[in-house]
Motif scaffolding. Structure first.
Motif, PDB file in Angstrom:
ATOM      1  N   VAL A 496      42.465  42.402  47.630  1.00 58.02           N
ATOM      2  CA  VAL A 496      42.472  43.441  48.294  1.00 58.02           C
ATOM      3  C   VAL A 496      40.844  44.624  48.983  1.00 58.02           C
ATOM      4  O   VAL A 496      40.600  44.781  47.632  1.00 58.02           O
ATOM      5  CB  VAL A 496      43.680  44.972  48.039  1.00 58.02           C
ATOM      6  CG1 VAL A 496      42.651  45.239  46.300  1.00 58.02           C
ATOM      7  CG2 VAL A 496      44.057  46.227  49.579  1.00 58.02           C
ATOM      8  N   ARG A 497      41.025  44.830  50.386  1.00 60.71           N
ATOM      9  CA  ARG A 497      39.843  45.607  50.559  1.00 60.71           C
ATOM     10  C   ARG A 497      40.162  47.317  51.873  1.00 60.71           C
ATOM     11  O   ARG A 497      41.639  46.328  52.257  1.00 60.71           O
ATOM     12  CB  ARG A 497      38.750  44.946  51.194  1.00 60.71           C
ATOM     13  CG  ARG A 497      38.009  43.991  49.660  1.00 60.71           C
ATOM     14  CD  ARG A 497      37.270  44.508  49.002  1.00 60.71           C
ATOM     15  NE  ARG A 497      36.278  43.648  48.378  1.00 60.71           N
ATOM     16  CZ  ARG A 497      36.961  43.438  47.152  1.00 60.71           C
ATOM     17  NH1 ARG A 497      38.018  43.495  47.082  1.00 60.71           N
ATOM     18  NH2 ARG A 497      36.309  42.055  46.551  1.00 60.71           N
ATOM     19  N   SER A 498      39.867  47.677  51.082  1.00 56.91           N
ATOM     20  CA  SER A 498      40.078  49.119  52.009  1.00 56.91           C
ATOM     21  C   SER A 498      39.505  49.677  52.330  1.00 56.91           C
ATOM     22  O   SER A 498      38.552  50.185  51.724  1.00 56.91           O
ATOM     23  CB  SER A 498      41.835  49.505  51.029  1.00 56.91           C
ATOM     24  OG  SER A 498      42.835  50.282  52.264  1.00 56.91           O
ATOM     25  N   GLY A 530      32.072  41.348  48.620  1.00 58.11           N
ATOM     26  CA  GLY A 530      31.538  41.558  48.049  1.00 58.11           C
ATOM     27  C   GLY A 530      32.290  42.239  47.109  1.00 58.11           C
ATOM     28  O   GLY A 530      33.403  41.701  47.048  1.00 58.11           O
ATOM     29  N   GLU A 531      31.783  43.347  46.445  1.00 57.84           N
ATOM     30  CA  GLU A 531      32.642  43.723  45.397  1.00 57.84           C
ATOM     31  C   GLU A 531      32.953  45.236  45.347  1.00 57.84           C
ATOM     32  O   GLU A 531      34.080  45.789  44.728  1.00 57.84           O
ATOM     33  CB  GLU A 531      31.600  43.722  43.924  1.00 57.84           C
ATOM     34  CG  GLU A 531      31.557  42.336  43.094  1.00 57.84           C
ATOM     35  CD  GLU A 531      32.977  41.408  42.956  1.00 57.84           C
ATOM     36  OE1 GLU A 531      33.564  42.036  42.926  1.00 57.84           O
ATOM     37  OE2 GLU A 531      32.390  40.231  43.119  1.00 57.84           O
ATOM     38  N   ALA A 532      32.202  45.756  46.522  1.00 61.17           N
ATOM     39  CA  ALA A 532      33.186  46.896  46.742  1.00 61.17           C
ATOM     40  C   ALA A 532      34.293  47.527  47.332  1.00 61.17           C
ATOM     41  O   ALA A 532      34.853  46.205  48.196  1.00 61.17           O
ATOM     42  CB  ALA A 532      32.116  48.133  48.030  1.00 61.17           C
ATOM     43  N   ALA A 533      35.167  47.832  47.130  1.00 63.01           N
ATOM     44  CA  ALA A 533      36.622  48.186  47.603  1.00 63.01           C
ATOM     45  C   ALA A 533      36.673  48.255  49.301  1.00 63.01           C
ATOM     46  O   ALA A 533      38.162  48.211  49.705  1.00 63.01           O
ATOM     47  CB  ALA A 533      37.418  49.423  47.129  1.00 63.01           C
ATOM     48  N   ASP A 534      35.460  49.508  50.042  1.00 63.48           N
ATOM     49  CA  ASP A 534      35.458  48.871  51.241  1.00 63.48           C
ATOM     50  C   ASP A 534      34.783  47.410  51.904  1.00 63.48           C
ATOM     51  O   ASP A 534      34.296  47.765  53.558  1.00 63.48           O
ATOM     52  CB  ASP A 534      34.904  50.110  52.064  1.00 63.48           C
ATOM     53  CG  ASP A 534      33.548  50.828  51.041  1.00 63.48           C
ATOM     54  OD1 ASP A 534      33.116  49.842  49.976  1.00 63.48           O
ATOM     55  OD2 ASP A 534      33.069  52.194  51.755  1.00 63.48           O
TER      56      ASP A 534
END
Length: 585
Positions: A496-498, A530-534
């Motif tokens: 999930v990305r948000s 990418g690894e970032a949540a956003d």
């Protein structure tokens, strides 16, 4: 057959040694100790050599000067006692005197040299017992002796062109000179050359001995240190190995307590920790088992009264038209809450089966589009009530995979229901991509989104990112947790990305054949880059036959338009089939 020749590489040996020193405390300590010992030994040897060299040079110089003084006295006595008057007699006297001095001199005497101080008719022919080294007598000492009037002895260190070692270095030596008084022939300049070859050999031997002692001392200290460190490291290695075994699940692992020092304390502490950990784990397992039994028992026991309540609610629902408006509203609320109670019981029963390890897949070869379409149809009514447009852009060919269709439907339904709650009247997109090994199902909304902290807990049981928001879809708080568990049963995952204000994007990643195990990230058809949540960037793409985008006036119209693409519209892409991925949207 070709022979493989072993080639020694100092660079390879150095690289291996550096690697060993970096990863091994024992090797690092031994190497540091050996280097330190070698440095101390070299410094001590250098200081010792300087002291020995100075002492040996002083002693040798004193001996040479004493021997030269004796020679001067002997020569002067011989000249004084001589009654030679003619030039021939004087020449013969000087020749005999030089020969006697050479014979009676010290063992390191190289040669004796005499010549007249003044050029007169009675001057003698210069005498050299060793003409080879006559050039060693420099002009400096020759001038000093020639200009001396007091009979002083002059000393000058020199290098003799004699190889004293295997390296071919010149031999150190010394030139001593003075003036002899001989009235019949005038004054004579008298020089003697001494060789320090024996002393140089002794000094070289001492140096080699010190180097050997340094090397042997370093090796001995290294061996002793290795044995000492080994005695410390070995018990620690045993404790570390026991810790790894304990961490792998063997709770009966213990170490032998065979020391009485600090390492023995470590061994006893480890065993005590293992006993305490074992006890705590037993207690936690018992508590967890009791909790699971309680949830399962309560869930099963509640099914009967809930079923009875459901029957009573249905009966009231059938007769609600005869009730007054307040009673009718009460009956509607009662029916809705009973429905939610039934859903909660169903989810709790499912969770209890997961916890007990009884959950199993019912794999069938199916078109992945079917469970996705079924999930869209199940939430179509809720989406229509909230005026949320679900855009199903699915491949225009079959996407076959081995899946449990019931569980896949539940995964997508839960994700869609969550998206509907937070879509804020913005559309939801559903896509599918596949390759030879994996299937990716995308569910994306453009609603309120979540921050990184909420994303980290979104699959936790009963977690609510915004407690102030009501569950419009009647969720139980277990849907996303169950969805993740269903994906893990397929040897897949949900990623999930948000971002706040930009929406949320779920990727359900499933292997096409769960019996073959998990699929590596490099084999996925679509994944977040990418690894970032956003970070919404992805690798790969989707092949779709896009459904028309229009307003839906009812749930039935909404579902039908999403599941049945119109044949009069051109397709925007091809499916990501077994042979290729589709183009990016």
């Amino acid at each position: 057959m070709p022979r493989h020749r072993f080639s020694f590489s100092f660079r390879r040996l150095l690289r291996h040694g550096r690697s060993e020193v970096r990863r091994s405390l024992q090797a690092r300590t031994v190497a540091l100790t050996v280097i330190l010992t070698l440095c101390v030994a070299v410094v001590f040897s250098a200081v010792s050599m300087v002291s020995v060299r100075a002492s040996l040079l002083t002693q040798t110089t004193s001996q040479s000067q004493a021997d030269f003084s004796n020679m001067v006295e002997q020569a002067q006595t011989g000249l004084d006692a001589s009654d030679a008057t003619t030039t021939v007699q004087i020449q013969q006297l000087v020749n005999d005197l030089a020969s006697n001095l050479q014979s009676d001199g010290a063992s390191n005497l190289v040669g004796v040299y005499m010549w007249s101080r003044e050029s007169t008719a009675r001057s003698i022919i210069p005498i050299s017992t060793e003409p080879t080294y006559e050039d060693v007598i420099t002009s400096d000492i020759h001038s000093a002796v020639a200009s001396d009037l007091n009979g002083n002895v002059f000393y000058q260190p020199v290098k003799l062109p004699i190889s004293s070692d295997a390296l071919g270095a010149d031999t150190p030596g010394a030139v001593l000179g003075t003036v002899l008084d001989y009235g019949a022939a005038g004054n004579l300049e008298f020089f003697a050359i001494y060789s320090y070859a024996l002393q140089q050999q002794s000094l070289t031997q001492i140096q080699l001995s010190l180097l050997a002692v340094c090397a042997l001392l370093s090796v001995a200290v290294g061996v002793v240190m290795w044995m000492v460190i080994r005695g410390i490291v070995r018990p620690v290695e045993h404790v570390a190995y026991a810790a790894e075994t304990l961490a792998s699940g063997n709770l009966d692992t213990r170490v032998d307590v065979n020391r009485k020092d600090e390492l023995g304390v470590l061994q006893r502490s480890f065993n005590g920790m293992a006993d305490s950990l074992n006890q705590k784990i037993d207690e936690l397992e018992e508590a967890s088992a009791s909790q699971k039994r309680f949830v399962s028992d309560v869930s099963h026991e509640l099914r009967t009264p809930v079923t009875t309540m459901r029957m009573a609610s249905d009966l009231l629902e059938m007769k609600k038209d005869s009730f007054d408006p307040a009673t009718q509203r009460t009956v509607e609320l009662l029916s809705g809450q009973i429905n939610r109670f039934q859903d909660l019981l169903a989810d709790l029963l499912e969770i209890s089966r997961y916890d007990a390890g009884y959950a199993a897949l019912d794999l069938v070869d199916a078109d992945v589009r079917d469970p996705v379409n079924a999930a869209i149809e199940q939430v179509a009514g809720i989406a229509a009530a909230k005026q949320v447009d679900i855009r199903a852009m699915l491949p225009n060919v079959q996407v076959l995979a081995k899946v449990d269709t019931r569980r896949v439907t539940r995964i997508i339904r839960n994700l869609l229901a969550n998206a509907v709650d937070f879509a804020e009247d913005k559309p939801i997109e559903v896509r599918i991509a596949a390759n030879r090994k994996a299937v990716a199902i995308s569910v994306r909304d453009y609603g309120v989104g979540m921050d990184a902290n909420t994303v980290a807990h979104i699959f936790d049981r009963f977690w609510r990112g915004d407690p102030s928001r009501s569950r419009i879809t009647g969720g139980t708080g277990l849907g996303l947790s169950i969805s993740m568990t269903d994906a893990l049963l397929h040897h897949g995952s949900i990623r999930v990305r948000s971002a706040v204000g930009e929406g949320t994007w779920f990727l359900v990643l499933l292997p096409r054949d769960p019996e073959q195990g998990e699929v590596t990230d490099s084999d996925l058809t679509v994944d977040f880059a990418g690894e970032a949540a956003d970070d919404f960037s992805i690798t790969g793409g989707f092949g779709v036959a896009e459904s028309p985008v229009a307003e839906r006036s009812s749930a039935l119209v909404l579902a039908s338009k999403q599941l049945m693409p119109r044949h009069d519209e051109p397709e925007t892409g091809n499916a990501a089939t077994d042979d290729e991925e589709g183009g990016a949207r």
